[in-house]
Motif scaffolding. Structure first.
Motif, mmCIF file in Angstrom:
data_model
loop_
_atom_site.group_PDB
_atom_site.id
_atom_site.type_symbol
_atom_site.label_atom_id
_atom_site.label_comp_id
_atom_site.label_asym_id
_atom_site.label_seq_id
_atom_site.Cartn_x
_atom_site.Cartn_y
_atom_site.Cartn_z
ATOM 1 N N THR A 155 -41.040 57.067 -43.153
ATOM 2 C CA THR A 155 -40.202 57.369 -44.309
ATOM 3 C C THR A 155 -40.475 58.801 -44.756
ATOM 4 O O THR A 155 -41.439 59.440 -44.324
ATOM 5 C CB THR A 155 -40.512 56.408 -45.461
ATOM 6 N N THR A 164 -38.320 55.126 -52.538
ATOM 7 C CA THR A 164 -39.167 55.099 -51.345
ATOM 8 C C THR A 164 -38.480 54.277 -50.248
ATOM 9 O O THR A 164 -37.538 53.530 -50.497
ATOM 10 C CB THR A 164 -40.546 54.489 -51.660
ATOM 11 N N GLY A 165 -38.975 54.431 -49.044
ATOM 12 C CA GLY A 165 -38.505 53.608 -47.930
ATOM 13 C C GLY A 165 -37.370 54.187 -47.128
ATOM 14 O O GLY A 165 -36.911 53.552 -46.169
#
Length: 442
Positions: A196, A422-423
């Motif tokens: 990520t 995030t991610g």
């Protein structure tokens, strides 16, 4: 900025579309202010609070020069130099910017009443300056933090020896804790496709530093079978040193400060672990006097874990608190390699244990482009993994830096830039799945 972000996050990003979008006049960045450098005067180091000194504000997009690139920053991370900058220790960074500004008309851009911090990033190239051929708008990149001019012959054997070598985002302006960053094109490297944005942004400074310090010919030249003492083995630097030791066939002796951190070392594959808090090591009897008996006790515990052998290499970065012990426990002919001094810059050790046992102390500082590239290549191939433990939104960067300042973290602490959450950013899901346990270890 929203149009730029939409173009980056599109299911199939179009580099031509991104290159055609106009740049905004300003962007959000994490800064310290020149007129606030005395705000912590009279306070101890621990009392100096980054949450009071760090600002998140709009700043103008800098002019793009030859050999440079503007990068849309999706994520960045906190390093100890961010802590130093935020508490104005050992000195305010504006002196660095003033000296750099005197170098040339182009460098004068950096000498400003605010300093955009940050020495890591993962993002997408927006623009490149004249003379840049390797990188183009739309390229997904990470950046290492070595900024060099290379007009002196001294830097052409090892760019870290360039007289105008600086750490980007610490000794230069326009760092990575921002939505846009200005870098030299020779700071850029490919983003690992299975990570990520925030994971990729946590690697550049610490992984490259650990690689030079431990593996490179400019550092300790670690080899198979070496016993390597690693202070703070789950910290920002130490966790990469532990992985590099294991990947290189060495035997890490991991020093940690809690059972939880000891368990992380075991999960990485280390077997020799010392919990310094549980053992209650006190290398200093008082502020001015070290305790050699504790050095000897520490050495005995190391030999119990290595089958009677002393360590070949000590991976040093705490500095004052541990350096005397590090010199003592190194085997005859061994190496202490140091890259920082987070507990204090004045190192005190008994030189008899150095000169009479033919030991060496090697100083290393970050990494040259080749070393950074090789360290990043190990990540791209899934040999070394990120150590991200937590990621904050930019608005909470003060807390993120506070956590690192007070050692409330493990591994690395990330900060989002343009990434809305995030991610995001994974391009190689298959490689990620193979290494997901290691990626999520911290």
């Amino acid at each position: 900025m929203n149009r730029i972000l939409d173009a980056i996050l599109a299911p199939e990003p179009d580099a031509r579309e991104l290159a055609a979008l106009p740049l905004p006049p300003s962007y959000r960045a994490v800064t310290v202010h020149k007129d606030e450098t005395e705000m912590f005067a009279g306070l101890s180091r621990r009392e100096k609070d980054p949450r009071k000194s760090l600002h998140v504000e709009e700043v103008p997009v800098p002019e793009l020069g030859p050999g440079e690139a503007l990068v849309a920053v999706l994520a960045s991370s906190v390093n100890y130099n961010t802590v130093w900058s935020s508490i104005f220790e050992p000195l305010a960074t504006f002196g660095f910017l003033e000296r750099y500004g005197r170098l040339s008309e182009l460098a004068r851009r950096h000498d400003l009443p605010y300093h955009v911090l940050g020495s890591d990033l993962a993002g997408v190239v927006l623009r490149t300056g004249p003379g840049v051929n390797r990188w183009r708008p739309g390229d997904e990149v990470v950046a290492h933090c070595l900024s060099v001019e290379l007009e002196s012959a001294d830097g052409h054997g090892d760019t870290m020896l360039d007289p105008e070598q600086r750490i980007w985002g610490f000794e230069t302006n326009f760092g990575g804790l921002a939505e846009i960053a200005l870098v030299k094109a020779n700071q850029l490297m490919p983003k690992p496709a299975h990570l990520t944005w925030e994971e990729a942004a946590s690697l550049g400074l610490v992984n490259s530093t650990a690689y030079r310090q431990l593996v490179s010919g400019n550092g300790a030249r670690m080899k198979q079978g070496d016993n390597v003492l690693i202070w703070g083995a789950t910290g920002g630097l130490g966790a990469y040193a532990t992985q590099l030791a294991l990947a290189g066939g060495a035997n890490p002796v991991c020093v940690v400060s809690s059972p939880q951190k000891a368990e992380i070392c075991r999960q990485m594959g280390a077997e020799a672990i010392i919990d310094r808090v549980a053992e209650d090591y006190r290398f200093w009897s008082d502020e001015h006097t070290q305790n050699p008996r504790e050095w000897k006790r520490f050495g005995r515990q190391i030999r119990e874990l290595t089958g009677g052998e002393d360590v070949d290499i000590v991976f040093e970065h705490p500095g004052r608190e541990t350096f005397g012990a590090s010199v003592y426990v190194t085997r005859k002919g061994g190496t202490v390699v140091t890259c920082a001094s987070t507990s204090g810059f004045e190192h005190v050790y008994d030189n008899r244990y150095l000169w009479m046992s033919l030991k060496r102390i090697i100083g290393t500082h970050f990494a040259n482009y080749r070393e950074a590239w090789e360290a990043n290549r190990l990540v791209v191939k899934g040999k070394i993994h990120p150590t991200l433990s937590r990621c904050y939104p930019m608005e909470e960067v003060g807390q993120a830096v506070y956590d690192v300042h007070h050692n409330l973290h493990q591994g690395k602490v990330g900060v989002l830039g343009l990434a809305p959450r995030t991610g995001l950013g994974v391009r190689d899901a298959e490689l990620r799945e193979r290494h997901l346990h290691a990626i999520n270890r911290f």
